[in-house]
Design a protein around this motif. Sequence first.
Motif, PDB file in Angstrom:
ATOM      1  N   GLU A  75       8.919 -47.308 -22.336  1.00 12.67           N
ATOM      2  CA  GLU A  75       7.795 -47.348 -23.278  1.00 12.67           C
ATOM      3  C   GLU A  75       7.598 -48.788 -23.726  1.00 12.67           C
ATOM      4  O   GLU A  75       8.556 -49.441 -24.159  1.00 12.67           O
ATOM      5  N   ASP A  76       6.360 -49.315 -23.621  1.00 12.90           N
ATOM      6  CA  ASP A  76       6.128 -50.720 -23.921  1.00 12.90           C
ATOM      7  C   ASP A  76       5.885 -51.010 -25.395  1.00 12.90           C
ATOM      8  O   ASP A  76       5.839 -52.175 -25.786  1.00 12.90           O
ATOM      9  N   GLU A  77       5.730 -50.004 -26.218  1.00 13.70           N
ATOM     10  CA  GLU A  77       5.575 -50.228 -27.650  1.00 13.70           C
ATOM     11  C   GLU A  77       6.959 -50.184 -28.302  1.00 13.70           C
ATOM     12  O   GLU A  77       7.558 -49.101 -28.417  1.00 13.70           O
ATOM     13  N   PRO A  78       7.514 -51.331 -28.712  1.00 14.71           N
ATOM     14  CA  PRO A  78       8.892 -51.379 -29.216  1.00 14.71           C
ATOM     15  C   PRO A  78       9.173 -50.417 -30.367  1.00 14.71           C
ATOM     16  O   PRO A  78      10.240 -49.802 -30.419  1.00 14.71           O
ATOM     17  N   ALA A  93       9.263 -46.902 -28.943  1.00 19.01           N
ATOM     18  CA  ALA A  93      10.453 -46.775 -28.094  1.00 19.01           C
ATOM     19  C   ALA A  93      11.709 -46.633 -28.949  1.00 19.01           C
ATOM     20  O   ALA A  93      12.585 -45.796 -28.676  1.00 19.01           O
ATOM     21  N   VAL A 140      16.668 -48.020 -22.956  1.00 19.71           N
ATOM     22  CA  VAL A 140      15.245 -48.302 -23.153  1.00 19.71           C
ATOM     23  C   VAL A 140      14.784 -49.396 -22.197  1.00 19.71           C
ATOM     24  O   VAL A 140      15.506 -50.368 -21.951  1.00 19.71           O
ATOM     25  N   TYR A 163      11.053 -51.686 -21.456  1.00 19.87           N
ATOM     26  CA  TYR A 163       9.740 -51.966 -22.036  1.00 19.87           C
ATOM     27  C   TYR A 163       8.670 -52.280 -20.984  1.00 19.87           C
ATOM     28  O   TYR A 163       7.526 -52.544 -21.330  1.00 19.87           O
ATOM     29  N   ASP A 164       9.042 -52.263 -19.711  1.00 20.34           N
ATOM     30  CA  ASP A 164       8.066 -52.481 -18.647  1.00 20.34           C
ATOM     31  C   ASP A 164       8.518 -51.734 -17.400  1.00 20.34           C
ATOM     32  O   ASP A 164       9.682 -51.307 -17.300  1.00 20.34           O
ATOM     33  N   ASP A 193       6.192 -43.773 -20.066  1.00 24.58           N
ATOM     34  CA  ASP A 193       4.831 -44.096 -20.500  1.00 24.58           C
ATOM     35  C   ASP A 193       4.024 -44.431 -19.250  1.00 24.58           C
ATOM     36  O   ASP A 193       4.444 -45.249 -18.431  1.00 24.58           O
ATOM     37  N   LEU A 248       2.415 -48.583 -18.338  1.00 23.82           N
ATOM     38  CA  LEU A 248       3.416 -49.635 -18.525  1.00 23.82           C
ATOM     39  C   LEU A 248       2.926 -50.968 -17.953  1.00 23.82           C
ATOM     40  O   LEU A 248       2.221 -50.995 -16.949  1.00 23.82           O
TER      41      LEU A 248
END
Length: 219
Positions: free
Chosen positions: A7-10, A13, A29, A31-32, A51, A54
Motif C-alpha cells: 500500500e503506497d499510502e503510509p 499501510a 509492508v 510501499y511500491d 493496493d 501502486l
Amino acid sequence: MRVLVAEDEPVLAGYIAEGLRLQAMSVDVAYDGGTALEKATTETYDVVVLDRDLPGVHGDEVCRRLLQQGGHTRVLMLTALAEVGDRVTGLRLGADDYLGKPFDFDELVARLEALGRRARPALPPVLQRAGIELDTAHRRATRHGRLLVLSNKEFGVLAALLAAEGAVVSAEELLRQAWDENADPFTNAVRVTMSRLRAKLGEPAVIETLPGVGYRLGC
C-alpha cells in the motif's frame, strides 16, 4: 499467519499493519510494486493485501507475477477502484478476493483469515494438546479449563506449536510465523517469549527445548 501489505499510502499501510498485528498476524509492508515483488520472492506469505494503484510496478502486474510464481500465496486486492467492472478485472488477473476502499476493518480481517485457510492446509478451529485448548477464531486459550491471558506473540507461538502436532518447530520458523521481517534472527525474542509462555501454561511443563534444533509441545 504471515501477511504482506502492499500500500503506497503510509498512514493507511501503518493502520492496516498495526491492526493485523493486534490479531496476532505477522505483517510486513511495501510501499511500491517493485518492493512488494521483491519481498514476495524472498519471503513466504499466506496473503498479500495488494493496493491496485501502486507506484513503480502497477498492482495488476504484481498480481500477474505472483500468479506466475506459483505457490500458495493468496492475493486480496484493496483499492478505491470498486466498481463491478474493476472487481471483475481484478479477479480475472488472479486475485483471490477484492475489497473496495473505504472498508470495514473487521471485514478485512475476516477475509484474510478465510484466504489464510486456503493458503495452507486447514487447521481445526480449536487446537488441542496436553490439556491446552486454543480457539483461533475467538483468540481464546485455556489449559485444563483455566483461562490463559496471552500476548499476541505468546498466542502466535502457542498456535504454531499446537499446529505442529508434536513435531519440532525451529526458532527461525517461530520468528517467521509470529514476528515479521524486522525480527533479528539472532535476537532472544523467541527464548524470552517461550519463557513467559511456559510460566503461563504452568505445571506440568509441556514445552520441550531441543538445543540447536527448536521447540516441541509434548503430549
